[in-house]
Write an enzyme that holds these catalytic residues in place. Structure first.
Site, PDB file in Angstrom:
ATOM      1  N   GLN A 232       0.828  -1.226   0.097  1.00  0.00           N
ATOM      2  CA  GLN A 232       0.001   0.163   0.100  1.00  0.00           C
ATOM      3  C   GLN A 232       0.825   1.447   0.195  1.00  0.00           C
ATOM      4  OE1 GLN A 232      -2.196  -0.647   3.534  1.00  0.00           O
ATOM      5  NE2 GLN A 232      -3.637  -2.228   2.710  1.00  0.00           N
TER       6      GLN A 232
ATOM      7  N   HIS B  62      -0.619  -0.113   5.664  1.00  0.00           N
ATOM      8  CA  HIS B  62      -1.271   0.800   6.831  1.00  0.00           C
ATOM      9  C   HIS B  62      -0.411   1.912   7.156  1.00  0.00           C
ATOM     10  CE1 HIS B  62      -4.262  -2.265   8.662  1.00  0.00           C
ATOM     11  NE2 HIS B  62      -4.299  -2.227   7.333  1.00  0.00           N
TER      12      HIS B  62
ATOM     13  N   GLU C  97     -14.270   3.676  10.300  1.00  0.00           N
ATOM     14  CA  GLU C  97     -15.223   4.850  11.127  1.00  0.00           C
ATOM     15  C   GLU C  97     -15.107   6.075  10.645  1.00  0.00           C
ATOM     16  OE1 GLU C  97     -13.883   2.586  15.496  1.00  0.00           O
ATOM     17  OE2 GLU C  97     -13.193   4.572  14.894  1.00  0.00           O
TER      18      GLU C  97
ATOM     19  N   TYR D 135      -8.745   6.755  20.571  1.00  0.00           N
ATOM     20  CA  TYR D 135      -9.857   6.573  19.688  1.00  0.00           C
ATOM     21  C   TYR D 135     -10.028   4.932  19.637  1.00  0.00           C
ATOM     22  CZ  TYR D 135     -10.773  11.278  18.594  1.00  0.00           C
ATOM     23  OH  TYR D 135     -11.062  12.725  18.959  1.00  0.00           O
TER      24      TYR D 135
ATOM     25  N   TYR E  61      -9.707 -10.611   9.912  1.00  0.00           N
ATOM     26  CA  TYR E  61      -9.810 -11.118   8.679  1.00  0.00           C
ATOM     27  C   TYR E  61     -10.087 -12.663   8.623  1.00  0.00           C
ATOM     28  CZ  TYR E  61      -8.515  -6.794   6.945  1.00  0.00           C
ATOM     29  OH  TYR E  61      -8.270  -5.277   6.700  1.00  0.00           O
TER      30      TYR E  61
END
Length: 385
Positions: A98, A162, A256, A266, A277
Site C-alpha cells: 500500500q 497501513h 469509522e 480512539y 480477517y
C-alpha cells in the site's frame, strides 16, 4: 465548539475564472456518463486519464491540479486536461504493497510562498515508514525545489501496509498527519512512545507546537495529537465548525468516521465494531470509558478514503454534506449532517465500478474524484445539463 472557519482569497476568485476556461476545454474530452442522485442526474466527465494508482489531488490557485501517483510520480494537470511529465525532485519512495507516494496539499499561503507538503512511504532497513516532506513547486521548470523531509515516523517498520498518510493544514498553519499502525503492530496504536496508529500535529518546518497535548509527558512522543487509530485514510476540517474529522479503515467491518480532539484515545484495537480477517474476535467490546466513539461506522466495510465537506453552489441541496470515496465499496458516499450527527447516507456512482481514492471540491463547485487503478482517472462530477 470552535467558531466557523471561512477561507476566501483573491487567488480563489482567480481560480474560478481559470477553472471555467479549463472546463470549457475539457468538457468534450473523455467519457461523459449520467448517474441518478438525490440532487438530480449527475454528469461524470473524464478530465484526465493515464494515471497509475493516483492517490491525491490538490488544486493550485490558477486552477491547475497537482496529482500524485503511488509508484512515485507527481504531475500537473494542465488547463487542457493534459498530464505534465513527472515533476523532478520527488524523493525516492518505497512503492510496495500500500506504500508509495501518497497525499499532497498546497500551503494556505501558496500564492506567496509556493510551498507544498506531501507524505510517502520511505524505505528504512527491511521495512517502511511514513515520511512528510515540504518543497517549493517550481511549475515553470517542472520540478520541486528545496525539498526537505520534516517528519519521519518512529516505531516498528511496515512490511508494506497501513501507512495512513493524509495531511490537513489548520488555519494557524500547523499540519495534521495521519499515521497507520502498520497492520502487524496493531497494539502499538495504544503506545504513546511511538507514532504507530497516531494522528500527529507539527509545524510547517516539522517542529512540535508547544501546546500539543503530550508535550512534556514522559514516555510520549510530543508530536501526537490523538491515538488509538488503525489506518486513517481521510482527513478534513469541517468549515461549519472548524473541527477536524477523520475516516479510518476497520478490519472486517468497523470503518469509522471520527471527530478528533487533542489527547483523546480512539480505541483501536481495544474497542471497535469489526472482526479479524480470519473471523476471530479482536475487541473486548464496542465501548470503554476513556475511549472515543465514532460518529459513524460501517459494517460491512466500505474502505473509506479521501474526504471533503461540500460548500459549493453547483449542488445547493448537498451543502454541508461530507463526501468520502470508498475503495472496497467502489462508490462515492455522501453523509448528511446535523451539526456533529450523521443523519443520512447516500451511495453514489456505484455503476462506475471504480475504487474512489480521493474526493476534492473544485473551485468551480464540482466534485473531483481519483479512481484507484493502473488505468486511473480524474473525474469531474457536476449536475447533468
Amino acid at each position: 465548539m470552535k467558531s466557523p472557519v471561512v477561507w476566501v482569497t483573491a487567488s480563489l476568485a482567480a481560480a474560478i475564472i481559470v477553472t471555467a476556461t479549463f472546463l470549457i476545454a475539457t468538457g468534450t474530452r473523455g467519457e461523459n456518463s449520467s448517474f441518478a442522485s438525490s440532487a438530480g442526474q449527475l454528469q461524470v466527465q473524464t478530465v484526465a486519464g493515464g494515471l497509475v494508482n493516483p492517490w491525491a489531488l490538490a488544486f493550485l490557485p490558477d486552477g491547475r491540479m497537482l496529482v500524485t501517483e503511488r509508484p512515485g510520480r507527481m504531475r500537473l494537470v494542465t488547463h487542457e486536461g493534459q498530464l505534465s511529465p513527472p515533476l523532478k525532485g520527488v524523493p525516492e519512495v518505497w512503492a510496495s504493497g500500500q506504500g508509495g507516494l501518497l497525499d499532497v496539499i498546497i500551503d494556505r499561503s501558496f500564492a506567496d510562498n509556493s510551498d507544498i507538503y506531501f507524505c510517502y512511504a520511505q524505505r528504512a532497513g527491511n521495512g517502511g515508514r511514513t515520511a512528510v516532506a515540504r518543497a517549493k513547486l517550481n511549475a515553470a521548470a517542472g520540478r520541486l525545489d528545496d525539498v526537505k523531509v520534516i517528519f519521519r515516523q518512529d516505531g516498528p517498520l511496515s512490511s508494506g501496509n497501513h501507512y495512513g498518510c493524509r495531511i490537513a493544514q489548520s488555519p494557524d498553519g500547523n499540519l495534521f498527519v495521519t499515521l497507520g499502525e502498520h497492520f502487524t503492530y496493531r497494539d502499538e496504536a495504544q503506545n504513546l512512545a511511538n507514532h504507530l496508529g497516531k494522528l500527529i500535529r507539527i509545524a510547517p518546518d516539522g517542529s512540535v507546537p508547544s501546546d500539543n497535548p503530550f508535550v512534556g509527558r514522559d514516555g510520549a512522543r510530543p508530536e501526537i495529537w490523538s491515538y488509538g487509530h488503525r489506518n486513517e485514510q481521510g482527513l478534513a476540517f469541517n468549515p461549519a465548525s472548524g473541527e477536524l474529522w477523520e475516516t479510518e479503515h476497520g478490519p472486517r467491518g468497523g470503518d469509522e468516521v471520527n471527530i478528533i480532539s487533542p489527547g483523546k484515545n480512539y480505541g483501536w484495537p481495544v474497542i471497535g465494531f469489526g472482526i479479524d480477517y480470519n473471523g476471530a474476535k479482536i475487541h473486548g467490546s464496542t465501548s470503554k470509558p476513556g475511549m472515543e466513539q465514532p460518529v459513524k461506522y460501517w459494517v460491512p466495510s466500505i474502505a473509506p478514503s479521501g474526504m471533503a465537506f461540500y460548500t459549493g453552489e453547483l449542488f445547493p441541496k448537498w451543502r454541508g454534506s461530507l463526501f468520502t470515496g470508498a475503495l472496497a465499496g467502489q462508490m462515492l458516499v455522501r453523509l448528511s449532517l446535523d451539526g456533529n450527527k450523521v443523519t443520512g447516507e447516500e451511495r453514489l456512482l456505484r455503476d462506475l465500478n471504480e475504487r474512489i481514492r480521493d474526493v476534492r471540491q473544485g473551485p468551480d463547485g464540482a466534485l473531483y474524484l481519483l479512481t484507484d487503478s493502473t488505468a486511473g482517472r480524474i473525474l469531474r462530477v457536476s449536475p447533468a445539463k
